[in-house]
Design an enzyme around this catalytic site. Sequence first.
Site, PDB file in Angstrom:
ATOM      1  N   ARG A 189       0.829  -1.222   0.000  1.00 39.01           N
ATOM      2  CA  ARG A 189       0.000   0.000   0.000  1.00 39.01           C
ATOM      3  C   ARG A 189       0.858   1.264   0.000  1.00 39.01           C
ATOM      4  NH1 ARG A 189      -2.437  -3.447   3.585  1.00 39.01           N
ATOM      5  NH2 ARG A 189      -1.246  -2.510   5.276  1.00 39.01           N
ATOM      6  N   ILE A 190       1.924   1.262   0.800  1.00 45.29           N
ATOM      7  CA  ILE A 190       2.754   2.459   0.906  1.00 45.29           C
ATOM      8  C   ILE A 190       3.516   2.700  -0.396  1.00 45.29           C
ATOM      9  CG2 ILE A 190       4.755   3.453   2.079  1.00 45.29           C
ATOM     10  CD1 ILE A 190       3.706   2.163   4.671  1.00 45.29           C
ATOM     11  N   PRO A 213       5.553 -11.282  -8.230  1.00 44.52           N
ATOM     12  CA  PRO A 213       4.834 -10.179  -8.872  1.00 44.52           C
ATOM     13  C   PRO A 213       3.511  -9.884  -8.153  1.00 44.52           C
ATOM     14  CG  PRO A 213       5.634 -11.726 -10.514  1.00 44.52           C
ATOM     15  CD  PRO A 213       5.861 -12.378  -9.180  1.00 44.52           C
ATOM     16  N   ARG A 214       3.148  -8.615  -8.124  1.00 44.72           N
ATOM     17  CA  ARG A 214       1.889  -8.199  -7.498  1.00 44.72           C
ATOM     18  C   ARG A 214       1.080  -7.410  -8.532  1.00 44.72           C
ATOM     19  NH1 ARG A 214       2.545  -6.627  -1.305  1.00 44.72           N
ATOM     20  NH2 ARG A 214       0.427  -7.470  -1.430  1.00 44.72           N
ATOM     21  N   ARG A 271      12.314   0.026   7.517  1.00 43.46           N
ATOM     22  CA  ARG A 271      12.988  -0.317   8.766  1.00 43.46           C
ATOM     23  C   ARG A 271      14.496  -0.239   8.557  1.00 43.46           C
ATOM     24  NH1 ARG A 271       9.018   0.659  11.101  1.00 43.46           N
ATOM     25  NH2 ARG A 271       7.796  -0.652  12.527  1.00 43.46           N
ATOM     26  N   ASP A 295      14.859   7.597   7.034  1.00 43.13           N
ATOM     27  CA  ASP A 295      14.000   7.940   8.171  1.00 43.13           C
ATOM     28  C   ASP A 295      14.148   6.906   9.277  1.00 43.13           C
ATOM     29  OD1 ASP A 295      11.907   9.497   9.467  1.00 43.13           O
ATOM     30  OD2 ASP A 295      10.602   7.777   9.104  1.00 43.13           O
ATOM     31  N   GLU A 300      18.184   3.115  16.863  1.00 47.02           N
ATOM     32  CA  GLU A 300      17.426   4.357  16.941  1.00 47.02           C
ATOM     33  C   GLU A 300      17.316   4.761  18.403  1.00 47.02           C
ATOM     34  OE1 GLU A 300      13.670   3.950  14.943  1.00 47.02           O
ATOM     35  OE2 GLU A 300      14.595   3.725  12.975  1.00 47.02           O
ATOM     36  N   HIS A 319      12.959   9.038  12.413  1.00 48.94           N
ATOM     37  CA  HIS A 319      11.813   8.128  12.321  1.00 48.94           C
ATOM     38  C   HIS A 319      10.486   8.872  12.519  1.00 48.94           C
ATOM     39  CE1 HIS A 319      10.565   3.645  12.903  1.00 48.94           C
ATOM     40  NE2 HIS A 319       9.658   4.318  12.214  1.00 48.94           N
TER      41      HIS A 319
END
Length: 354
Positions: A189-190, A213-214, A271, A295, A300, A319
Amino acid sequence: MALRRLQKIAVTPLNITGGLTSNIQREMSTLPRVYVTRQIPPEGLKILRKSGQVQFELWDSDDIPVPRKELLQKVKGVDGLLCTLTETIDAELLDAAGPNLKVLSTMSVGFDHLSLDELKKRGIRIGYTPEVLTDAVAELTVALLLATSRRLIEATHEAKTGGWGTWRTLWLCGYELANSTVGILGLGRIGVAIAERLAPFKVKKFIYTDVAPRPELASAINAEYVSFDELAKQSDFLAVCCALTPETKEICNKNLFSKMKKTSIFINTSRGGVVNQEDLYEALSTGQIAGAGLDVTVPEPLPTNHPLFTLKNCVILPHIASASYTTRDAMSSLAANNLLLGLRGQPMIKELKL
């Protein structure tokens, strides 16, 4: 819209009227006990308070994570736990919590801080918060990509410190999105949302690689499936959007960077563990790739003396991909509702199936 939709989820509160009688007090003492490991955004706390279905204790700070020793004490005997990605949920913690713990709700889309095998072994249900942060993460990824490729952090520094002199033909030149190839490592989705936002910049082509594959997702952005090596070779901009798994740990290493163009820009908002930071430093410091925007890092926070901070062509953020008021409130609302529904034995809105 996401926040309003989640707030409408029916979680029936106890109907308490009048004074708080001894009977009601006795009822409250038998309510499920919950520990909340952070001062989460107000919408989530409001849902917990108004539900009347749990008694909860809160680590009342957003600045400092609950100390591990304190956490191990506070989880003893709880029925539910609402945590964030800063807490490691492992065998030690689950042993400390004991057999009453039946529901864990994490205010995160990632779950690499959870020991899934241990949770599955104990039959503990897991709620998490995907989808509600898609827009915020996609926006931040585009912002980071532009800041890196157009050297905005460098430019701001030069303007502030007296480096802004006469106009120069190639001073602070960067790389345009127009007519470029954008690669996406891990198309979900991102990744789709990032591509949708980049398309108006006249990107020539979107390519992606994944475990398979998607086609349904790819068709939404007219993206072509390619091999991992081809993703590295063809991408002018490479955005990492995959989850951290044993298979993806440090998948972005010298093998990837050595195949990328010298003019390419590497962006990671997934990540930190998917990147070998020593290899990335080598690629950036030797000019193997043009720049990187991160990010997420390991650890972290990243120590201020880390070599990556010495590089002008590396932009590092703390982040903040999901850090919009709307998204964080939606995440806390979803985490609270997942917890309450799980404690009632009902389907969660977003449950991680083990």
